[in-house]
Design a protein around this motif. Structure first.
Motif, PDB file in Angstrom:
ATOM      1  N   VAL A 182     -19.759 -10.151  67.512  1.00 39.19           N
ATOM      2  CA  VAL A 182     -18.890 -11.367  66.741  1.00 39.19           C
ATOM      3  C   VAL A 182     -18.276 -10.816  65.043  1.00 39.19           C
ATOM      4  N   THR A 183     -17.315 -10.369  64.845  1.00 32.30           N
ATOM      5  CA  THR A 183     -16.837  -9.752  63.135  1.00 32.30           C
ATOM      6  C   THR A 183     -16.163 -11.307  62.667  1.00 32.30           C
ATOM      7  N   ARG A 184     -16.553 -11.214  61.485  1.00 35.07           N
ATOM      8  CA  ARG A 184     -16.053 -12.483  60.905  1.00 35.07           C
ATOM      9  C   ARG A 184     -15.427 -11.391  59.851  1.00 35.07           C
ATOM     10  N   PRO A 185     -13.613 -12.161  59.051  1.00 33.93           N
ATOM     11  CA  PRO A 185     -12.338 -11.681  59.228  1.00 33.93           C
ATOM     12  C   PRO A 185     -12.971 -11.599  57.323  1.00 33.93           C
ATOM     13  N   VAL A 186     -12.339 -10.094  57.205  1.00 32.91           N
ATOM     14  CA  VAL A 186     -13.099  -9.576  55.389  1.00 32.91           C
ATOM     15  C   VAL A 186     -12.365  -9.031  54.853  1.00 32.91           C
ATOM     16  N   PRO A 187     -11.206  -9.386  54.056  1.00 30.52           N
ATOM     17  CA  PRO A 187     -10.397  -8.357  53.258  1.00 30.52           C
ATOM     18  C   PRO A 187     -10.649  -6.752  53.029  1.00 30.52           C
ATOM     19  N   ASN A 203      -8.080 -12.310  67.853  1.00 26.33           N
ATOM     20  CA  ASN A 203      -9.176 -11.951  67.931  1.00 26.33           C
ATOM     21  C   ASN A 203      -9.300 -12.523  66.760  1.00 26.33           C
ATOM     22  N   ALA A 204      -9.587 -13.816  66.865  1.00 27.98           N
ATOM     23  CA  ALA A 204     -10.270 -14.331  65.505  1.00 27.98           C
ATOM     24  C   ALA A 204     -11.930 -13.721  66.340  1.00 27.98           C
ATOM     25  N   ASP A 205     -12.771 -13.754  65.460  1.00 23.85           N
ATOM     26  CA  ASP A 205     -14.071 -13.151  65.836  1.00 23.85           C
ATOM     27  C   ASP A 205     -14.026 -11.948  66.084  1.00 23.85           C
ATOM     28  N   LEU A 206     -13.096 -11.349  66.253  1.00 21.30           N
ATOM     29  CA  LEU A 206     -12.617  -9.929  66.456  1.00 21.30           C
ATOM     30  C   LEU A 206     -12.285  -9.175  65.131  1.00 21.30           C
ATOM     31  N   PRO A 207     -12.845  -7.789  65.107  1.00 19.19           N
ATOM     32  CA  PRO A 207     -12.450  -7.404  64.170  1.00 19.19           C
ATOM     33  C   PRO A 207     -10.376  -7.507  63.649  1.00 19.19           C
ATOM     34  N   LEU A 208      -9.756  -8.178  62.568  1.00 17.83           N
ATOM     35  CA  LEU A 208      -8.450  -7.904  62.529  1.00 17.83           C
ATOM     36  C   LEU A 208      -7.681  -6.535  62.163  1.00 17.83           C
ATOM     37  N   ASP A 209      -8.331  -5.586  62.120  1.00 12.96           N
ATOM     38  CA  ASP A 209      -6.950  -4.495  61.991  1.00 12.96           C
ATOM     39  C   ASP A 209      -6.941  -3.446  63.531  1.00 12.96           C
ATOM     40  N   TRP A 210      -7.663  -4.083  64.836  1.00  9.98           N
ATOM     41  CA  TRP A 210      -7.095  -3.373  65.431  1.00  9.98           C
ATOM     42  C   TRP A 210      -5.874  -3.566  66.551  1.00  9.98           C
ATOM     43  N   PRO A 211      -5.252  -4.707  66.249  1.00  6.68           N
ATOM     44  CA  PRO A 211      -4.135  -4.273  66.712  1.00  6.68           C
ATOM     45  C   PRO A 211      -3.480  -3.252  65.641  1.00  6.68           C
ATOM     46  N   ASP A 212      -3.597  -3.176  64.443  1.00  8.04           N
ATOM     47  CA  ASP A 212      -3.206  -1.947  63.677  1.00  8.04           C
ATOM     48  C   ASP A 212      -3.369  -0.751  64.333  1.00  8.04           C
ATOM     49  N   LEU A 213      -4.890  -0.312  64.303  1.00  8.40           N
ATOM     50  CA  LEU A 213      -4.877   0.633  64.764  1.00  8.40           C
ATOM     51  C   LEU A 213      -4.986   1.086  66.597  1.00  8.40           C
ATOM     52  N   ALA A 214      -4.099   0.102  67.208  1.00  5.90           N
ATOM     53  CA  ALA A 214      -3.614   0.402  68.498  1.00  5.90           C
ATOM     54  C   ALA A 214      -2.257   0.361  68.063  1.00  5.90           C
ATOM     55  N   ALA A 215      -1.855  -0.068  67.709  1.00  2.00           N
ATOM     56  CA  ALA A 215      -0.028   0.085  66.811  1.00  2.00           C
ATOM     57  C   ALA A 215      -0.124   2.082  66.881  1.00  2.00           C
ATOM     58  N   GLU A 216      -1.117   2.582  65.570  1.00  2.03           N
ATOM     59  CA  GLU A 216      -1.011   3.499  65.385  1.00  2.03           C
ATOM     60  C   GLU A 216      -1.111   5.075  66.614  1.00  2.03           C
ATOM     61  N   ALA A 217      -1.925   4.703  67.278  1.00  2.00           N
ATOM     62  CA  ALA A 217      -2.262   5.309  68.305  1.00  2.00           C
ATOM     63  C   ALA A 217      -0.673   5.185  69.019  1.00  2.00           C
ATOM     64  N   GLY A 218      -0.097   4.479  69.331  1.00  2.00           N
ATOM     65  CA  GLY A 218       1.240   5.018  69.740  1.00  2.00           C
ATOM     66  C   GLY A 218       1.094   3.298  70.772  1.00  2.00           C
ATOM     67  N   VAL A 219       0.466   2.795  70.673  1.00  2.00           N
ATOM     68  CA  VAL A 219       0.482   1.965  71.844  1.00  2.00           C
ATOM     69  C   VAL A 219       1.036   0.392  71.441  1.00  2.00           C
ATOM     70  N   PRO A 220       2.013  -0.240  72.368  1.00  2.00           N
ATOM     71  CA  PRO A 220       2.777  -1.435  72.338  1.00  2.00           C
ATOM     72  C   PRO A 220       1.948  -2.397  71.836  1.00  2.00           C
ATOM     73  N   VAL A 221       1.935  -3.378  70.923  1.00  2.00           N
ATOM     74  CA  VAL A 221       0.663  -4.230  70.562  1.00  2.00           C
ATOM     75  C   VAL A 221       1.902  -6.227  71.191  1.00  2.00           C
ATOM     76  N   VAL A 222       1.276  -6.826  71.398  1.00  2.00           N
ATOM     77  CA  VAL A 222       1.971  -7.411  71.659  1.00  2.00           C
ATOM     78  C   VAL A 222       0.981  -9.139  71.159  1.00  2.00           C
ATOM     79  N   ARG A 223       1.213 -10.362  70.586  1.00  2.00           N
ATOM     80  CA  ARG A 223       0.336 -10.543  69.733  1.00  2.00           C
ATOM     81  C   ARG A 223       1.283 -12.451  70.047  1.00  2.00           C
ATOM     82  N   THR A 224       0.107 -13.036  71.408  1.00  2.00           N
ATOM     83  CA  THR A 224       0.109 -14.264  71.872  1.00  2.00           C
ATOM     84  C   THR A 224       0.102 -15.568  70.322  1.00  2.00           C
ATOM     85  N   VAL A 225       1.115 -16.551  70.162  1.00  2.00           N
ATOM     86  CA  VAL A 225      -0.030 -17.333  68.395  1.00  2.00           C
ATOM     87  C   VAL A 225       0.680 -18.491  69.372  1.00  2.00           C
ATOM     88  N   GLY A 226       0.081 -19.182  70.111  1.00  2.00           N
ATOM     89  CA  GLY A 226      -0.436 -21.028  70.425  1.00  2.00           C
ATOM     90  C   GLY A 226      -0.130 -21.856  69.408  1.00  2.00           C
TER      91      GLY A 226
END
Length: 183
Positions: A78-83, A116-139
């Motif tokens: 579990v990773t808590r959000p941090v600035p 990505n609550a409880d997951l590192p917040l920058d993971w979607p950015d890391l995926a995008a930087e690696a050239g992987v498309p990122v889709v986010r579902t917002v409920g």
């Protein structure tokens, strides 16, 4: 998807969500489970990363397949959000190393962030930087408020009225203005 030689290959999808059944069987975890189950049943190479309080360190990440499921589970701490640090992300942090290595290993065609609550917040950015498309579902916008506060503190401060009372309490706790209490 077409491979470089022109042949068809299975789509590879990586889902990010804070939990999966049986740990939590409602809301986003149930949606993510169904997405992964059905994608895997179609023959897609599917993996799901979840935060698990039992996993206490990045060396203890668990990879598993449950009988009858067509996807791989990765349980991470579990990773808590941090600035973000003022000088940007730490490329040597265990969380960043894990995710970058996972992207290299799985080579996903898509990262789908259920939440990505409880997951590192920058993971979607890391995926995008690696050239992987990122889709986010917002409920629900409330589900995203803590993440948004970490990334957009000035916007949240400038526009406090649209935030629901329960989200406002969570934001105050996150921003250090109040102790945690019931929602």
């Amino acid at each position: 998807m077409r491979a470089e030689d022109g042949t068809l290959r299975a789509l590879r999808v990586l889902y990010l969500v804070h939990a999966l059944p049986p740990t939590e069987s409602s809301g986003a975890p149930l949606v993510a489970y169904e997405y992964a189950r059905r994608a895997g049943a179609r023959g897609w190479k599917t993996a799901v990363v979840t935060a698990d309080p039992v996993v206490t360190g990045w060396r203890d990440v668990r990879e598993s397949r449950v009988a009858g499921e067509w996807f791989t589970r990765f349980a991470v701490p579990v990773t808590r959000p941090v600035p973000a640090p003022p000088n940007g992300r730490d490329p040597k942090s265990p969380a960043t190393r894990f995710f970058v290595e996972l992207l290299a290993r799985l080579e996903p065609d898509l990262v789908h962030v259920i939440d990505n609550a409880d997951l590192p917040l920058d993971w979607p950015d890391l995926a995008a930087e690696a050239g992987v498309p990122v889709v986010r579902t917002v409920g629900s916008v409330d589900d995203e408020m803590t993440e948004m506060a970490a990334l957009y503190r000035d916007v949240v401060k400038a526009h406090p009225r649209p935030v629901s009372p329960s989200s406002r309490r969570r934001l105050r706790v996150f921003l250090g203005r109040r102790r945690p209490g019931p929602n």
